[in-house]
Write a protein that holds these residues in place. Sequence first.
Motif, PDB file in Angstrom:
ATOM      1  N   SER A  54      56.417  34.281  56.882  1.00  0.00           N
ATOM      2  CA  SER A  54      55.221  34.425  56.043  1.00  0.00           C
ATOM      3  C   SER A  54      55.189  35.788  55.356  1.00  0.00           C
ATOM      4  O   SER A  54      54.405  35.993  54.426  1.00  0.00           O
ATOM      5  N   ILE A  55      56.058  36.700  55.800  1.00  0.00           N
ATOM      6  CA  ILE A  55      56.153  38.023  55.167  1.00  0.00           C
ATOM      7  C   ILE A  55      56.477  37.886  53.691  1.00  0.00           C
ATOM      8  O   ILE A  55      56.121  38.748  52.876  1.00  0.00           O
ATOM      9  N   TRP A  56      57.139  36.774  53.327  1.00  0.00           N
ATOM     10  CA  TRP A  56      57.464  36.572  51.912  1.00  0.00           C
ATOM     11  C   TRP A  56      56.207  36.505  51.043  1.00  0.00           C
ATOM     12  O   TRP A  56      56.225  36.934  49.884  1.00  0.00           O
ATOM     13  N   SER A  57      55.124  35.991  51.595  1.00  0.00           N
ATOM     14  CA  SER A  57      53.869  35.927  50.830  1.00  0.00           C
ATOM     15  C   SER A  57      53.402  37.332  50.460  1.00  0.00           C
ATOM     16  O   SER A  57      52.950  37.575  49.333  1.00  0.00           O
ATOM     17  N   ILE A  58      53.518  38.254  51.402  1.00  0.00           N
ATOM     18  CA  ILE A  58      53.119  39.644  51.145  1.00  0.00           C
ATOM     19  C   ILE A  58      54.065  40.290  50.160  1.00  0.00           C
ATOM     20  O   ILE A  58      53.642  41.001  49.233  1.00  0.00           O
ATOM     21  N   ILE A  59      55.361  40.043  50.338  1.00  0.00           N
ATOM     22  CA  ILE A  59      56.355  40.639  49.431  1.00  0.00           C
ATOM     23  C   ILE A  59      56.131  40.169  48.006  1.00  0.00           C
ATOM     24  O   ILE A  59      56.112  40.970  47.059  1.00  0.00           O
ATOM     25  N   TYR A  60      55.931  38.871  47.824  1.00  0.00           N
ATOM     26  CA  TYR A  60      55.728  38.353  46.467  1.00  0.00           C
ATOM     27  C   TYR A  60      54.397  38.826  45.882  1.00  0.00           C
ATOM     28  O   TYR A  60      54.305  39.087  44.676  1.00  0.00           O
ATOM     29  N   LEU A  61      53.393  38.954  46.715  1.00  0.00           N
ATOM     30  CA  LEU A  61      52.119  39.486  46.242  1.00  0.00           C
ATOM     31  C   LEU A  61      52.302  40.922  45.750  1.00  0.00           C
ATOM     32  O   LEU A  61      51.795  41.292  44.682  1.00  0.00           O
ATOM     33  N   LEU A  62      53.040  41.713  46.505  1.00  0.00           N
ATOM     34  CA  LEU A  62      53.295  43.104  46.105  1.00  0.00           C
ATOM     35  C   LEU A  62      54.153  43.163  44.833  1.00  0.00           C
ATOM     36  O   LEU A  62      53.955  44.044  43.985  1.00  0.00           O
ATOM     37  N   LEU A  63      55.085  42.244  44.690  1.00  0.00           N
ATOM     38  CA  LEU A  63      55.911  42.220  43.477  1.00  0.00           C
ATOM     39  C   LEU A  63      55.080  41.824  42.260  1.00  0.00           C
ATOM     40  O   LEU A  63      55.330  42.299  41.142  1.00  0.00           O
ATOM     41  N   ILE A  64      54.094  40.967  42.470  1.00  0.00           N
ATOM     42  CA  ILE A  64      53.168  40.636  41.379  1.00  0.00           C
ATOM     43  C   ILE A  64      52.385  41.885  40.981  1.00  0.00           C
ATOM     44  O   ILE A  64      52.172  42.161  39.795  1.00  0.00           O
ATOM     45  N   VAL A  65      51.963  42.643  42.000  1.00  0.00           N
ATOM     46  CA  VAL A  65      51.277  43.914  41.733  1.00  0.00           C
ATOM     47  C   VAL A  65      52.186  44.827  40.919  1.00  0.00           C
ATOM     48  O   VAL A  65      51.748  45.488  39.981  1.00  0.00           O
ATOM     49  N   PHE A  66      53.477  44.828  41.266  1.00  0.00           N
ATOM     50  CA  PHE A  66      54.432  45.672  40.534  1.00  0.00           C
ATOM     51  C   PHE A  66      54.539  45.281  39.067  1.00  0.00           C
ATOM     52  O   PHE A  66      54.479  46.138  38.181  1.00  0.00           O
ATOM     53  N   VAL A  67      54.720  43.990  38.783  1.00  0.00           N
ATOM     54  CA  VAL A  67      54.926  43.593  37.385  1.00  0.00           C
ATOM     55  C   VAL A  67      53.662  43.779  36.559  1.00  0.00           C
ATOM     56  O   VAL A  67      53.726  43.921  35.332  1.00  0.00           O
ATOM     57  N   VAL A  68      52.506  43.785  37.231  1.00  0.00           N
ATOM     58  CA  VAL A  68      51.263  44.105  36.526  1.00  0.00           C
ATOM     59  C   VAL A  68      51.167  45.617  36.322  1.00  0.00           C
ATOM     60  O   VAL A  68      50.803  46.091  35.237  1.00  0.00           O
TER      61      VAL A  68
END
Length: 252
Positions: A54-68
């Motif tokens: 489930s750590i992938w959910s956090i990683i992808y959320l953070l990557l979304i934060v990055f691209v924003v």
Amino acid sequence: MKAQNTLLIGNIVALVAVITVNALANILPINGMNTGQISNLYPSLFTPAGFTFSIWSIIYLLLIVFVVGQFVIKDKPYFKELSLWFLLSCLANASWILVWHYLFTTASVIVMLLLLYSLTQIVLLLQKDAMTRTEWFVIKLPFIFYLSWICVATIANISTLLISLNWHGGFLSEEYWTVTMIVVATLLGMFIAFTFKEPAFLLVLMWAFFGIYSRWVETDYELISNTARVAAITLAVMFGKLIVDSRKASKV
């Protein structure tokens, strides 16, 4: 300016593509099996309990934060290089899903190493620039978490490859090899965290070891569960030390 805008859009599109491929891998699923089912084909003792992923959910959320948040650093001299490495990491991530689902285990390790290398280059690049707390959270933290998890995933992936080749430990049992890998991952994690003064790197490793502990506790693999528990506790202590050290340094 045109090239800069292209990279900004490219980073967004690349991340959307990665998330889409990962989602389809389990929704379709690709090649008739979801990612976890394929992992079960190669029963590695190093693989943590299913909930750990489930750590992938956090990683992808953070990557979304990055691209924003990338628009904040678009004028930085390193932005172009960062974007190119990020695009490569996205290509490697999506490619890994495909080769993994089609059971190309050797190719999966090669692609995983490419992903590991690209993320390492990003973290090294970001070390060269002073950041505000907001920039650290938006730009750097996503890649610290991402790199930390991929370090664990690379070890697990190599273990899977060896199992697919019917190698079961050689002169050591699989249990002792797993313990060795946990110790190596712990030492590597501490080295990276202390070298770059990034305690956050240890959080993901602690989660991974908790997953290994949870999978094997109260089973015949007591040595593995105990090693994972000690590793997680050790990293927690080191995490606390780094936090204290960083606060002392900020007061100087």
